[in-house]
Design a protein around this motif. Structure first.
Motif, short mmCIF file in Angstrom:
data_model
loop_
_atom_site.label_atom_id
_atom_site.label_comp_id
_atom_site.label_asym_id
_atom_site.label_seq_id
_atom_site.Cartn_x
_atom_site.Cartn_y
_atom_site.Cartn_z
N ILE A 191 -6.37 -10.11 -38.54
CA ILE A 191 -6.57 -8.72 -38.04
C ILE A 191 -6.29 -7.71 -39.27
O ILE A 191 -6.77 -6.37 -39.80
N ASP A 194 -8.46 -7.62 -42.05
CA ASP A 194 -10.26 -7.10 -42.20
C ASP A 194 -9.50 -5.34 -41.71
O ASP A 194 -10.84 -4.21 -41.96
N TYR A 201 -11.45 -4.80 -37.02
CA TYR A 201 -11.83 -6.34 -36.66
C TYR A 201 -12.31 -6.90 -34.95
O TYR A 201 -12.14 -6.09 -33.95
#
Ligand code: AKB
Length: 318
Positions: A191, A194, A201
């Motif tokens: 997470i 990204d 995400y």
């Protein structure tokens, strides 16, 4: 003088623990090994060799040639990957542990072994809030079954052969150096990557799936503290439960938005949802606190700040 062998030095824990142990024992005394190439600082900062823990003959030669006194066996197939290749994962996780335990029993110079267990040893019938050290354990994942069997063997070698094997049941580990691979708690690392790369995400767990987690600096400190602890104080011969922060994907997203207000998250739960649902939401670490002073220092806010900063600076350097 200690000579330390790390198996799985290229992995998430190994790539950080190797550096910490080299600081403590001297670069040349910490032998990093893996079946794949390790990060540059591991390879260039001290001895590194490609070594397969399943190759027991090479392993014993290595241990004798380098007068190894401590082994950290960190290699494993994690929960998500293990469900894809159940029999192979069981064989790798169990045979590698048995190779190490047996080797350590035979080679007199080996004084201590570390092996990681996991919150995966617990299952659906375990109390999920503040899961106690000693409780119902009915894991229903291959990874969890192999970790629970491993814990029983660790205790057996401790008691029957007086082998000093120490172990921690890690919760999800969060770090920015090396990405995790194939676990269920991996979302909590992905997470952040990204968020930095795409500002969005796609999460493979539902938004309110709460799991126990620990930031890597706390995990490394805990591991080293346990290995230094007075053996007379260690009442648990299988594996110590630890856990610091409990949160869900929704909580991390909220924290990330404090730094990146436009961050977006969508939820597409896959097969790992069932694994996460069978694990504890939070851990009672009081036995580890009492026996060897486990004391984590990072909360979700502090960890999020560091994760985003470090991943951003890695991305800029590239
Ligand atoms: C996994 O998710 O499989 C691991 C673990 C909790 O042991 N991170």
């Amino acid at each position: 003088m200690e000579n330390i062998l790390i198996i799985g030095a290229a992995g998430q824990i190994g790539s950080e623990l190797t550096l910490a142990l080299r600081k403590e024992y001297g670069d040349e005394h910490v032998y990093a090994t893996d079946i794949r190439q390790a990060p540059r600082d591991i390879v260039e900062g001290g001895p590194f060799q490609i070594l397969d823990v399943m190759d027991d003959k090479r392993l014993i030669h290595f241990v004798i040639r380098h007068k190894i006194t401590q082994i950290y066996h960190l290699a494993a197939v994690l929960s998500g990957n293990a469900e894809r290749i159940p029999i192979q994962a069981w064989q790798i996780n169990m045979s590698s542990l048995m190779n190490i335990l047996d080797l350590a029993k035979e080679v007199e110079e080996i004084k201590k072994v570390f092996w990681p267990s996991s919150i995966a040893v617990f299952g659906q019938t375990t109390p999920q809030i503040a899961t106690p050290q000693l409780t119902v354990m009915e894991p229903n994942t291959v990874y969890g079954i192999s970790k629970l069997a491993g814990e029983r063997w660790v205790e057996y070698y401790n008691r029957r052969y007086k082998l000093d094997v120490r172990s921690i049941r890690y919760p999800g580990l969060i770090s920015y150096k090396t990405e995790a691979g194939g676990g269920t708690t991996d979302y909590a690392v992905e997470i952040y990557y990204d968020a930095v790369k795409n500002n969005s995400y796609e999460c493979f767990l539902k938004e309110d799936t709460e799991l126990p987690m620990l930031f890597m600096p706390d995990a490394i400190k805990a591991t080293i503290d346990l290995m230094h602890a007075d053996p007379a104080k260690l009442t648990v011969k299988s594996s110590y439960s630890i856990g610091a922060i409990s949160f869900s994907p929704k909580d991390v997203a909220k924290e990330i938005r404090k730094h990146k207000p436009n961050f977006e998250i969508i939820y597409k739960p896959d097969f790992r949802q069932a694994i996460a649902d069978s694990w504890p939401k939070s851990i009672d670490a009081s036995v580890a606190e009492h026996d060897w002073g486990f004391k984590p220092t990072f909360d979700l806010a502090k960890m999020t700040e560091i994760m985003l900063q470090e991943i951003e600076s890695k991305t800029i350097k590239k």
